[in-house]
Design a protein around this motif. Structure first.
Motif, PDB file in Angstrom:
ATOM      1  N   ARG A   1       0.811  -1.687   0.134  1.00 58.58           N
ATOM      2  CA  ARG A   1       0.099  -0.123  -0.124  1.00 58.58           C
ATOM      3  C   ARG A   1       0.878   1.275   0.081  1.00 58.58           C
ATOM      4  O   ARG A   1       1.554   1.226   0.724  1.00 58.58           O
ATOM      5  N   GLU A   2       0.454   2.271  -0.978  1.00 57.01           N
ATOM      6  CA  GLU A   2       1.464   3.400  -1.000  1.00 57.01           C
ATOM      7  C   GLU A   2       0.205   4.211  -0.302  1.00 57.01           C
ATOM      8  O   GLU A   2      -0.342   4.138  -0.857  1.00 57.01           O
ATOM      9  N   VAL A   3       1.511   5.322   0.644  1.00 52.64           N
ATOM     10  CA  VAL A   3       0.620   6.296   1.365  1.00 52.64           C
ATOM     11  C   VAL A   3       1.258   7.706   1.227  1.00 52.64           C
ATOM     12  O   VAL A   3       2.442   7.594   0.342  1.00 52.64           O
ATOM     13  N   ALA A   4       1.192   8.298  -0.929  1.00 50.70           N
ATOM     14  CA  ALA A   4       1.386   9.381  -0.634  1.00 50.70           C
ATOM     15  C   ALA A   4       1.590  11.114  -0.120  1.00 50.70           C
ATOM     16  O   ALA A   4      -0.295  10.796   0.727  1.00 50.70           O
ATOM     17  N   MET A   5       2.637  11.105   0.338  1.00 50.55           N
ATOM     18  CA  MET A   5       2.377  12.614   1.829  1.00 50.55           C
ATOM     19  C   MET A   5       2.382  13.916   0.579  1.00 50.55           C
ATOM     20  O   MET A   5       2.688  14.280   0.096  1.00 50.55           O
ATOM     21  N   HIS A   6       1.916  15.198   1.637  1.00 52.55           N
ATOM     22  CA  HIS A   6       2.475  16.250   0.978  1.00 52.55           C
ATOM     23  C   HIS A   6       3.252  17.261  -0.022  1.00 52.55           C
ATOM     24  O   HIS A   6       2.989  17.927  -0.325  1.00 52.55           O
ATOM     25  N   ASP A   7       4.631  16.812   0.228  1.00 51.62           N
ATOM     26  CA  ASP A   7       5.844  16.798  -0.016  1.00 51.62           C
ATOM     27  C   ASP A   7       6.159  15.719  -1.346  1.00 51.62           C
ATOM     28  O   ASP A   7       7.320  16.351  -1.821  1.00 51.62           O
ATOM     29  N   GLY A   8       5.141  15.636  -2.007  1.00 53.12           N
ATOM     30  CA  GLY A   8       5.416  14.384  -3.045  1.00 53.12           C
ATOM     31  C   GLY A   8       6.198  12.972  -2.562  1.00 53.12           C
ATOM     32  O   GLY A   8       6.498  12.057  -3.211  1.00 53.12           O
ATOM     33  N   SER A   9       6.299  13.004  -1.591  1.00 49.29           N
ATOM     34  CA  SER A   9       6.937  11.852  -1.059  1.00 49.29           C
ATOM     35  C   SER A   9       6.407  10.658  -0.894  1.00 49.29           C
ATOM     36  O   SER A   9       4.911  10.749  -0.726  1.00 49.29           O
ATOM     37  N   THR A  10       6.270   9.895  -0.738  1.00 53.62           N
ATOM     38  CA  THR A  10       5.586   8.290  -0.541  1.00 53.62           C
ATOM     39  C   THR A  10       6.320   7.461   0.088  1.00 53.62           C
ATOM     40  O   THR A  10       7.056   6.670   0.868  1.00 53.62           O
ATOM     41  N   ILE A  11       5.198   6.647   1.078  1.00 54.60           N
ATOM     42  CA  ILE A  11       5.147   5.742   2.690  1.00 54.60           C
ATOM     43  C   ILE A  11       4.754   4.033   1.619  1.00 54.60           C
ATOM     44  O   ILE A  11       3.665   4.085   0.798  1.00 54.60           O
ATOM     45  N   ILE A  12       6.171   3.355   1.686  1.00 55.88           N
ATOM     46  CA  ILE A  12       5.814   1.745   0.703  1.00 55.88           C
ATOM     47  C   ILE A  12       5.540   1.153   2.647  1.00 55.88           C
ATOM     48  O   ILE A  12       6.249   1.516   2.772  1.00 55.88           O
ATOM     49  N   LEU A  13       3.885   0.898   2.994  1.00 56.78           N
ATOM     50  CA  LEU A  13       3.701  -0.220   3.480  1.00 56.78           C
ATOM     51  C   LEU A  13       3.271  -1.714   2.770  1.00 56.78           C
ATOM     52  O   LEU A  13       2.596  -1.660   2.296  1.00 56.78           O
ATOM     53  N   LYS A  14       4.634  -2.419   3.454  1.00 56.54           N
ATOM     54  CA  LYS A  14       4.112  -4.333   2.722  1.00 56.54           C
ATOM     55  C   LYS A  14       3.201  -4.669   3.829  1.00 56.54           C
ATOM     56  O   LYS A  14       3.734  -4.996   5.338  1.00 56.54           O
ATOM     57  N   ASN A  15       1.842  -5.213   3.904  1.00 54.76           N
ATOM     58  CA  ASN A  15       1.709  -5.568   4.902  1.00 54.76           C
ATOM     59  C   ASN A  15       1.943  -7.050   5.485  1.00 54.76           C
ATOM     60  O   ASN A  15       2.368  -7.752   4.190  1.00 54.76           O
ATOM     61  N   LEU A  16       2.052  -7.643   6.517  1.00 62.38           N
ATOM     62  CA  LEU A  16       2.508  -8.799   6.801  1.00 62.38           C
ATOM     63  C   LEU A  16       1.316  -9.965   7.176  1.00 62.38           C
ATOM     64  O   LEU A  16       1.077 -10.376   6.586  1.00 62.38           O
TER      65      LEU A  16
END
Length: 345
Positions: A257-272
Motif C-alpha cells: 500500500r502506498e501513501v502519498a505525503m504532502h511534499d510528494g514523497s511516498t510511504i510504501i507499506l508492505k502488509n505482513l
C-alpha cells in the motif's frame, strides 16, 4: 578534480553535522537509540539543521534534544508545556519544522491538556513520546502509561489502567500516529522520515525501556517484553520525492500500500499478516483496542491523514516569517490610522 567526499549528503553535510553533545543518560537507555535514529534519518533526508527547531519539556526524555542536531534551534521548556512553546515558535517562523521530544510523564500526566490541544490544532511538528512507563529522573515512580499490576522496587503494585498515547492522539484528531520500539531501529528510522515528510502533527509513541528502573522481563516497557510481543502492522519504507521507486521483488496484489505525503514523497507499506489501511480511522481504533485486549505491542504507521491543513496553513500568514518582519512592515499606514481614529471618535 576531486569529487565531493562520499560521506557528504545532498546538503553537503556529514553525519557528524547532525550529532549533538555526548549523552549523559544511562548506558543502554532506549532514548539514546532514538536520538541515533534521528541523526541517521535527518542525514539521509538531507535536512538542513538550521531549518529545524527542537523542543522539550522536563524529564530524561527532554534531555534528548541535546544529543542530536546541535546546529538546530532549541528550547527546553517547563514540565508538560512543550506544545505551547512550540506553537508560539512555529507561528513565529512557519518555515521551520518542529521536532518535539517528550516523555510519558511529561505528556500523559501534567501535559495531557497541552497534548490534546496541539493534536487538534495540527501543528507542523513531530511529537515524539519516549515512553518507558516510569519517572526515571525522579527515581522510578509509576507514570500514567505504566500497566496495571506492574510492580516496581519501592513503589509497590500499580493499581491503575494505563493511558494509551496513540488512542489519545487518534481521538484528538491527530493526522499522523505511529508506534514503535526503540529495540527496532530500522522501523524507528523509517517512521521518523515519514513523520518529517508529513505536514501537520506527527505523533511517534516509541516504547523506550528504562534500564535502571523499569526493565524487568515481564514489564510492558522492557526490552525483553517488547521483543517478544512486538506485532508490526507492516514493513515500512520511506521514498523521497525525487527518488525512483524500486521494489526489491514483485509484490502480490494487495500486498503493498502506498501513501502519498504532502511534499510528494511516498510511504510504501508492505502488509505482513493483515490488510491494514492506515488511512482508515475506524480501523486504527479497532487495531489499538485489539492490541490492548491481547497485550500486543502493535507497531508501525497506525493512522495518517495527509489532507488536513497544518495550523499555520489555516491562517492568512505572509510569506515572510513573523519574527523577521520589521517595524515598517508591522506599522499600519497613516491613512489606516486616521480611519481607525475616525471610527473611534
Amino acid at each position: 578534480m576531486a569529487g565531493a567526499p562520499a560521506n557528504l549528503n545532498l546538503a553537503g553535510l556529514s553525519k557528524n553535522d547532525y550529532r549533538g553533545n555526548p549523552t549523559t543518560l544511562c548506558q543502554g537507555c532506549g532514548h539514546n537509540s532514538i536520538a541515533n535514529q534521528i541523526v541517521a534519518a535527518m542525514y539521509e533526508m538531507n535536512v538542513v539543521p538550521e531549518n529545524v527547531a527542537k523542543f522539550s519539556g522536563i524529564g530524561c526524555s527532554s534531555k534528548s534534544p541535546t544529543y542530536f542536531m546541535s546546529r538546530s534551534f532549541g528550547f527546553n521548556s517547563l514540565h508538560g508545556r512543550m506544545p505551547s512553546i512550540a506553537t508560539g515558535a512555529l507561528f513565529g517562523d512557519h518555515r521551520l519544522k518542529g521536532i518535539g521530544v517528550s516523555g510519558d510523564g511529561d505528556s500523559a500526566s501534567i501535559g495531557m491538556g497541552q497534548f490534546k490541544h496541539v493534536m487538534r490544532r495540527n501543528l507542523n511538528m513531530i511529537y515524539i513520546i519516549e515512553n518507558n512507563g516510569v519517572y526515571g529522573l525522579t527515581k522510578g515512580q509509576f507514570s500514567a502509561t505504566a500497566e496495571r499490576g506492574l510492580s516496581l522496587k519501592k513503589q509497590g503494585v500499580n493499581p491503575y489502567m494505563p493511558v494509551d498515547i496513540c488512542m489519545e492522539a487518534l481521538v484528538s484528531s491527530a493526522t499522523f500516529i505511529a508506534r514503535s520500539f526503540a529495540g527496532n531501529p530500522k522501523q524507528v528510522k523509517e517512521l521518523l522520515k515519514a513523520a518529517f515528510a508529513h505536514r501537520g502533527i506527527a505523533v511517534l509513541d516509541i516504547i523506550s525501556p528504562c534500564v535502571t528502573f523499569n526493565n524487568q522481563d515481564n514489564a510492558y516497557h522492557s526490552y525483553a517484553w517488547g521483543k517478544d510481543h512486538e506485532e508490526p502492522l507492516h514493513d515500512i519504507t520511506y521514498i523521497a520525492p525525487r527518488s525512483e521507486i524500486i521494489l526489491e521483488e514483485e509484490m502480490k496484489d494487495g500486498e503493498v500500500r502506498e501513501v502519498a505525503m504532502h511534499d510528494g514523497s511516498t510511504i510504501i507499506l508492505k502488509n505482513l499478516e493483515q490488510d491494514y489501511n492506515p488511512t482508515d480511522r475506524f480501523q486504527a481504533l479497532r487495531v489499538l483496542e485489539e492490541a490492548h485486549q491481547n497485550n500486543w505491542l502493535a507497531t508501525g504507521l497506525i493512522y495518517v491523514n495527509p489532507e488536513k491543513p497544518a495550523l499555520a496553513d489555516t491562517y492568512n500568514l505572509v510569506d515572510t516569517p513573523l519574527n523577521r518582519l520589521t517595524d515598517v512592515d508591522l506599522r499600519p499606514a497613516p491613512e489606516m490610522i486616521e480611519k481607525i481614529n475616525a471610527l473611534m471618535f
